[in-house]
Design a protein around this motif. Structure first.
Motif, PDB file in Angstrom:
ATOM      1  N   VAL A  80       9.913  -2.718   6.543  1.00 19.88           N
ATOM      2  CA  VAL A  80       9.395  -3.129   5.246  1.00 19.88           C
ATOM      3  C   VAL A  80       8.203  -4.074   5.425  1.00 19.88           C
ATOM      4  CG1 VAL A  80       9.958  -4.262   3.077  1.00 19.88           C
ATOM      5  CG2 VAL A  80      11.662  -2.839   4.205  1.00 19.88           C
ATOM      6  N   GLU A  81       8.306  -4.988   6.384  1.00 20.26           N
ATOM      7  CA  GLU A  81       7.204  -5.906   6.659  1.00 20.26           C
ATOM      8  C   GLU A  81       5.962  -5.148   7.121  1.00 20.26           C
ATOM      9  OE1 GLU A  81       5.320  -9.542   6.858  1.00 20.26           O
ATOM     10  OE2 GLU A  81       7.397  -9.242   6.259  1.00 20.26           O
ATOM     11  N   LEU A  82       6.139  -4.150   7.963  1.00 16.86           N
ATOM     12  CA  LEU A  82       5.004  -3.349   8.434  1.00 16.86           C
ATOM     13  C   LEU A  82       4.391  -2.535   7.295  1.00 16.86           C
ATOM     14  CD1 LEU A  82       6.509  -2.155  11.842  1.00 16.86           C
ATOM     15  CD2 LEU A  82       4.761  -3.902  11.485  1.00 16.86           C
ATOM     16  N   PHE A  83       5.238  -2.039   6.399  1.00 19.28           N
ATOM     17  CA  PHE A  83       4.728  -1.319   5.235  1.00 19.28           C
ATOM     18  C   PHE A  83       3.875  -2.241   4.365  1.00 19.28           C
ATOM     19  CE2 PHE A  83       5.285   0.126   0.796  1.00 19.28           C
ATOM     20  CZ  PHE A  83       4.727   1.392   0.897  1.00 19.28           C
ATOM     21  N   LYS A  84       4.313  -3.478   4.207  1.00 20.53           N
ATOM     22  CA  LYS A  84       3.545  -4.445   3.418  1.00 20.53           C
ATOM     23  C   LYS A  84       2.198  -4.726   4.058  1.00 20.53           C
ATOM     24  CE  LYS A  84       3.954  -8.817   3.892  1.00 20.53           C
ATOM     25  NZ  LYS A  84       4.448 -10.216   3.970  1.00 20.53           N
ATOM     26  N   GLU A  85       2.175  -4.956   5.371  1.00 20.53           N
ATOM     27  CA  GLU A  85       0.913  -5.277   6.041  1.00 20.53           C
ATOM     28  C   GLU A  85      -0.067  -4.112   5.969  1.00 20.53           C
ATOM     29  OE1 GLU A  85       0.008  -8.202   7.094  1.00 20.53           O
ATOM     30  OE2 GLU A  85       1.930  -8.935   6.337  1.00 20.53           O
ATOM     31  N   THR A  86       0.439  -2.897   6.057  1.00 22.03           N
ATOM     32  CA  THR A  86      -0.441  -1.726   5.940  1.00 22.03           C
ATOM     33  C   THR A  86      -0.975  -1.587   4.524  1.00 22.03           C
ATOM     34  OG1 THR A  86       0.869  -0.619   7.645  1.00 22.03           O
ATOM     35  CG2 THR A  86      -0.615   0.761   6.346  1.00 22.03           C
ATOM     36  N   SER A  87      -0.165  -1.911   3.536  1.00 18.75           N
ATOM     37  CA  SER A  87      -0.582  -1.788   2.138  1.00 18.75           C
ATOM     38  C   SER A  87      -1.693  -2.765   1.764  1.00 18.75           C
ATOM     39  CB  SER A  87       0.622  -1.995   1.216  1.00 18.75           C
ATOM     40  OG  SER A  87       1.612  -1.007   1.449  1.00 18.75           O
ATOM     41  N   ARG A  88      -1.821  -3.847   2.512  1.00 19.67           N
ATOM     42  CA  ARG A  88      -2.882  -4.808   2.221  1.00 19.67           C
ATOM     43  C   ARG A  88      -4.274  -4.206   2.387  1.00 19.67           C
ATOM     44  NH1 ARG A  88      -1.140  -9.960   1.572  1.00 19.67           N
ATOM     45  NH2 ARG A  88       0.918 -10.526   2.396  1.00 19.67           N
ATOM     46  N   LYS A  89      -4.368  -3.156   3.165  1.00 17.75           N
ATOM     47  CA  LYS A  89      -5.664  -2.526   3.432  1.00 17.75           C
ATOM     48  C   LYS A  89      -6.030  -1.469   2.393  1.00 17.75           C
ATOM     49  CE  LYS A  89      -4.555  -3.048   8.340  1.00 17.75           C
ATOM     50  NZ  LYS A  89      -4.324  -2.332   9.626  1.00 17.75           N
ATOM     51  N   VAL A  90      -5.144  -1.232   1.422  1.00 20.89           N
ATOM     52  CA  VAL A  90      -5.335  -0.164   0.445  1.00 20.89           C
ATOM     53  C   VAL A  90      -5.706  -0.770  -0.903  1.00 20.89           C
ATOM     54  CG1 VAL A  90      -4.254   1.835  -0.666  1.00 20.89           C
ATOM     55  CG2 VAL A  90      -3.602   1.194   1.673  1.00 20.89           C
ATOM     56  N   SER A  91      -6.515  -0.057  -1.661  1.00 18.75           N
ATOM     57  CA  SER A  91      -6.826  -0.427  -3.048  1.00 18.75           C
ATOM     58  C   SER A  91      -6.824   0.841  -3.896  1.00 18.75           C
ATOM     59  CB  SER A  91      -8.182  -1.129  -3.136  1.00 18.75           C
ATOM     60  OG  SER A  91      -9.228  -0.270  -2.708  1.00 18.75           O
ATOM     61  N   PHE A  92      -6.617   0.674  -5.208  1.00 19.44           N
ATOM     62  CA  PHE A  92      -6.500   1.819  -6.106  1.00 19.44           C
ATOM     63  C   PHE A  92      -7.435   1.655  -7.295  1.00 19.44           C
ATOM     64  CE2 PHE A  92      -2.379   1.378  -4.011  1.00 19.44           C
ATOM     65  CZ  PHE A  92      -2.185   2.660  -3.504  1.00 19.44           C
ATOM     66  N   GLU A  93      -8.118   2.729  -7.609  1.00 20.55           N
ATOM     67  CA  GLU A  93      -8.881   2.767  -8.853  1.00 20.55           C
ATOM     68  C   GLU A  93      -7.949   3.207  -9.976  1.00 20.55           C
ATOM     69  OE1 GLU A  93     -12.451   5.047  -8.637  1.00 20.55           O
ATOM     70  OE2 GLU A  93     -13.029   4.244  -6.685  1.00 20.55           O
ATOM     71  N   PRO A  94      -8.245   2.897 -11.217  1.00 20.51           N
ATOM     72  CA  PRO A  94      -7.396   3.312 -12.336  1.00 20.51           C
ATOM     73  C   PRO A  94      -7.172   4.826 -12.336  1.00 20.51           C
ATOM     74  CG  PRO A  94      -8.990   1.709 -13.079  1.00 20.51           C
ATOM     75  CD  PRO A  94      -9.373   2.048 -11.671  1.00 20.51           C
ATOM     76  N   GLY A  95      -5.921   5.256 -12.446  1.00 20.74           N
ATOM     77  CA  GLY A  95      -5.583   6.677 -12.488  1.00 20.74           C
ATOM     78  C   GLY A  95      -5.268   7.272 -11.137  1.00 20.74           C
ATOM     79  N   VAL A  96      -5.467   6.530 -10.045  1.00 24.49           N
ATOM     80  CA  VAL A  96      -5.245   7.061  -8.694  1.00 24.49           C
ATOM     81  C   VAL A  96      -3.944   6.490  -8.134  1.00 24.49           C
ATOM     82  CG1 VAL A  96      -6.139   7.218  -6.334  1.00 24.49           C
ATOM     83  CG2 VAL A  96      -7.718   7.275  -8.298  1.00 24.49           C
TER      84      VAL A  96
END
Length: 353
Positions: free
Chosen positions: A233-249
């Protein structure tokens, strides 16, 4: 008997030195450099900053003896002043020792009280003697457990009735300094009561490069037992920090755009869940997300995930959705109140001028 040094520059009583054998006067003259003068009384060298500088810079042949006399006089005057107050530093030193002794005794008494308290609260500590470091470690553990118990009790009270829930939300919002800190207790509450392993807060931000509004991970909460640095779960969180989402995506972008909650019991499809590969790698299987609207505008999304395949219960979805809605309303009211105060203050200042 007197002997001259550098002509009329100074006179030293050698006779007096002979009468007091414990005191010696050593006079050294270097023929090649008559400025090298050293006076040693009781093995103390009179070569302080004033005298030393004169010995280096003065030229006896040019009549600088008066300056040397004045320097020696200033040196003797300072010694007399220091000897006059010699008792004061000793008094301060004794007072400091007495203060240190009392302070150590007070610390010892307080530590004894802490030890007695820990022994009364922890059965393991009561059965065998413990070192001071062990007592401190046990104290920290008990404090953490107490804090967690207070949080749990606070949550139970908040969930006991609709009125208590609104009061809890208002208190959380008033104590927060931004929307994210207002949403942190919500993540903990839902994860604790509905047993979700992981929660995220996504808030809007605009990049300077392309001026496009995106949702970025502002912070997360990992349930107890899954918060070690090497957990999936901690690794999933750290990887998610590098992601961003535009509205609708993606899940986050769709919930933001539609301002409606959404559940996903299967996270393996990248067209539905953008982080499908990351979720598969770290064992994240189920999730849902709810919007956070402030003053009628969506400002963020809160999402919850689990490492087990489970149906998203209606209770979990409704609880998270309702709390997010209450927090959005309360936070919007707080912002409106702050704005009214700001306008009133500006108006008062303009009227004075």
């Amino acid at each position: 008997m007197f002997e001259p040094i550098f002509g009329d520059m100074e006179w030293i009583s050698v006779a007096s030195a002979e009468k007091t054998p414990e005191k010696t006067v050593a006079v050294k003259e270097e023929l090649q450099d008559p400025r090298a003068l050293f006076l040693e009384v009781n093995n103390f060298e009179y070569a302080n900053s004033d005298v030393e500088q004169l010995l280096v810079d003065s030229d006896p042949s040019k009549g600088s003896g008066d300056e040397l006399k004045e320097a020696l006089g200033r040196k003797r005057l300072r010694e007399e002043e220091q000897s006059a107050v010699s008792d004061e530093p000793i008094g301060r030193k004794q007072a400091h020792k007495e203060h240190s002794r009392k302070y150590r005794a007070n610390v010892g008494n307080k530590f004894k009280e802490l030890t007695d308290l820990v022994v009364s609260l922890d059965s393991e500590t009561a059965t065998k003697p413990q070192s001071k470091s062990k007592i401190l470690q046990t104290s920290l553990r008990l404090i953490r457990e107490y804090k967690q118990a207070v949080i749990t009790l606070d949550m139970e009270v908040a969930l006991s009735s609709h009125k208590n829930m609104l009061a809890w939300v208002d208190r959380v919002v008033q104590q927060s300094n931004c929307l994210f800190t207002a949403l942190c207790p919500m993540m903990k509450l839902v994860c604790k009561k509905r047993r979700w392993k992981y929660a995220e807060v996504w808030l809007t931000s605009v990049t300077r490069t392309d001026s496009v509004m995106r949702l970025r991970l502002k912070g997360a909460h990992i349930a107890a037992g899954f918060d070690s640095g090497y957990s999936s779960v901690e690794l999933f969180k750290e990887t998610s920090r590098k992601v961003s989402f535009e509205p609708g995506v993606g899940l986050i972008g769709r919930v933001y755009k539609s301002m409606a909650a959404e559940t996903l019991t299967n996270l393996s499809n990248p067209e539905v869940f953008v982080r499908a590969g990351t979720a598969s790698r770290y064992g994240i299987q189920t999730g849902f997300a709810v919007p956070v609207a402030v003053a009628g505008k969506c400002e963020g999304v809160v999402s919850f995930f689990d490492t087990e395949q489970r149906a998203v219960e209606t209770d979990s979805l409704n609880l998270a959705n309702n709390i997010a809605g209450y927090i959005g309303l309360s936070y919007g009211a707080k912002l409106a109140k702050m704005e009214r105060k700001k306008v009133a203050k500006a108006t008062a200042l303009s009227n004075r001028s």
